[in-house]
Design a protein around this motif. Sequence first.
Motif, short mmCIF file in Angstrom:
data_model
loop_
_atom_site.label_atom_id
_atom_site.label_comp_id
_atom_site.label_asym_id
_atom_site.label_seq_id
_atom_site.Cartn_x
_atom_site.Cartn_y
_atom_site.Cartn_z
N GLU A 32 3.95 -1.21 6.22
CA GLU A 32 3.24 -2.47 6.47
C GLU A 32 2.11 -2.29 7.48
O GLU A 32 1.07 -2.94 7.38
N ILE A 33 2.30 -1.42 8.44
CA ILE A 33 1.24 -1.12 9.42
C ILE A 33 0.06 -0.49 8.72
O ILE A 33 -1.10 -0.89 8.91
N TYR A 34 0.31 0.52 7.89
CA TYR A 34 -0.77 1.18 7.16
C TYR A 34 -1.48 0.21 6.22
O TYR A 34 -2.70 0.29 6.04
N ALA A 35 -0.73 -0.70 5.63
CA ALA A 35 -1.33 -1.67 4.71
C ALA A 35 -2.26 -2.62 5.46
O ALA A 35 -3.34 -2.97 4.97
N LEU A 36 -1.84 -3.07 6.65
CA LEU A 36 -2.71 -3.93 7.45
C LEU A 36 -3.96 -3.20 7.89
O LEU A 36 -5.06 -3.76 7.88
N ARG A 37 -3.82 -1.95 8.27
CA ARG A 37 -4.99 -1.15 8.65
C ARG A 37 -5.94 -0.98 7.46
O ARG A 37 -7.17 -1.06 7.62
N TYR A 38 -5.40 -0.75 6.28
CA TYR A 38 -6.24 -0.65 5.08
C TYR A 38 -6.99 -1.95 4.84
O TYR A 38 -8.21 -1.94 4.58
N GLN A 39 -6.29 -3.07 4.93
CA GLN A 39 -6.92 -4.37 4.71
C GLN A 39 -8.04 -4.60 5.70
O GLN A 39 -9.14 -5.07 5.35
N THR A 40 -7.83 -4.22 6.96
CA THR A 40 -8.80 -4.48 8.02
C THR A 40 -9.94 -3.48 8.01
O THR A 40 -11.12 -3.85 7.97
N TYR A 41 -9.60 -2.20 8.06
CA TYR A 41 -10.61 -1.16 8.25
C TYR A 41 -11.37 -0.83 6.97
O TYR A 41 -12.54 -0.45 7.03
N CYS A 42 -10.69 -0.95 5.83
CA CYS A 42 -11.33 -0.57 4.56
C CYS A 42 -11.94 -1.78 3.84
O CYS A 42 -13.12 -1.76 3.48
N LEU A 43 -11.15 -2.82 3.61
CA LEU A 43 -11.60 -3.94 2.79
C LEU A 43 -12.45 -4.95 3.57
O LEU A 43 -13.49 -5.39 3.09
N GLU A 44 -12.01 -5.34 4.75
CA GLU A 44 -12.71 -6.39 5.49
C GLU A 44 -13.93 -5.88 6.25
O GLU A 44 -14.99 -6.50 6.21
N CYS A 45 -13.77 -4.77 6.94
CA CYS A 45 -14.86 -4.27 7.80
C CYS A 45 -15.70 -3.18 7.17
O CYS A 45 -16.82 -2.94 7.62
N GLY A 46 -15.18 -2.51 6.16
CA GLY A 46 -15.93 -1.44 5.51
C GLY A 46 -16.13 -0.22 6.37
O GLY A 46 -17.05 0.59 6.13
N PHE A 47 -15.27 -0.01 7.37
CA PHE A 47 -15.39 1.16 8.22
C PHE A 47 -15.00 2.43 7.48
O PHE A 47 -15.50 3.51 7.78
N LEU A 48 -14.06 2.30 6.53
CA LEU A 48 -13.56 3.44 5.78
C LEU A 48 -13.64 3.12 4.29
O LEU A 48 -13.42 1.98 3.89
N PRO A 49 -13.94 4.12 3.45
CA PRO A 49 -14.06 3.86 2.00
C PRO A 49 -12.71 3.61 1.34
O PRO A 49 -11.82 4.48 1.41
N GLY A 56 -3.58 1.99 -1.04
CA GLY A 56 -3.75 0.82 -0.19
C GLY A 56 -3.13 0.97 1.18
O GLY A 56 -2.80 -0.03 1.83
N LEU A 57 -2.99 2.21 1.64
CA LEU A 57 -2.40 2.50 2.95
C LEU A 57 -3.36 3.40 3.72
O LEU A 57 -3.63 4.52 3.30
N GLU A 58 -3.88 2.91 4.83
CA GLU A 58 -4.81 3.71 5.64
C GLU A 58 -4.02 4.49 6.69
O GLU A 58 -3.36 3.93 7.55
N ARG A 59 -4.10 5.80 6.63
CA ARG A 59 -3.45 6.66 7.61
C ARG A 59 -4.28 7.92 7.79
O ARG A 59 -5.11 8.25 6.94
N ASP A 60 -4.06 8.62 8.90
CA ASP A 60 -4.83 9.82 9.16
C ASP A 60 -3.96 10.86 9.84
O ASP A 60 -2.76 10.67 10.05
N GLU A 61 -4.60 11.97 10.22
CA GLU A 61 -3.85 13.10 10.78
C GLU A 61 -3.29 12.82 12.17
O GLU A 61 -2.41 13.55 12.66
N PHE A 62 -3.76 11.78 12.83
CA PHE A 62 -3.28 11.47 14.17
C PHE A 62 -2.00 10.63 14.18
O PHE A 62 -1.35 10.49 15.21
#
Length: 242
Positions: A32-49, A56-62
């Motif tokens: 659910e955390i990754y899904a919220l990050r995807y919604q915010t950073y990818c879909l709403e703000c366009g920071f990430l493609p 639909g889950l935004e996560r990274d190496e950190f």
Amino acid sequence: MESTGNAIFDALTRYFSMHTYEVGCREQELVEIYALRYQTYCLECGFLPPAEYPAGLERDEFDARSAHFAAHNVDGAVVGTARLVLSAQDEPFPFVRHCPVFDDVALPPPEQTAEVSRLAVKKDYRRRTGDTWFGVNTANGNGEVAADEAARERRTNAPVVVLGLYRQMYRYSREKGIRYWYAAMERPLARALARFDFIFVPIGAEHDYYGPVTPYLADLKEIEDRLKVTKPELLDWFQYGP
């Protein structure tokens, strides 16, 4: 501050619960955390493609070296999140790649330091004019809480969810011996936190890193000492409140 602070504390206690997910927790706990990050950073703000995150889950190496924090509403849904990226031997913190620090800045010991990042608040909880994507209102940041009972959960005039997340990270940091926080953040968030005497000091110039952000450093011991004088009820809530 006391009446305003009590309203904020009451709203957080009444409508939200905070949860910590330790380093090494099960990946399923973070969906659910990754899904919220995807919604915010990818879909709403366009920071990430979005195409780079087909699930639909935004996560990274950190994420693997991070403690994760979530705000849940009364229905149990994740409505806010942040993480603390912990130090790792010979590995830089995330902000270093994009936000170089000034040459004359003395950096704290890595083992006592973590980086606050991936702060996001669900869109439904930032519905007023002036709300930023991280849940802080730039039009009216005086800390008042909405008067209408039916609107209280979603429409507070203070960064209630953000304060709750910061309190959770603060308690985790005290427990783990972390004294210093890095954060690459937008200036409105830094100003909003400063209104509560949570002072972050800029240590570099503004850069484009998921929007225009400045690298900051906070000393939690200095924040505690300041709050003892200026806002003791807030410090008490951070340290011992429900």
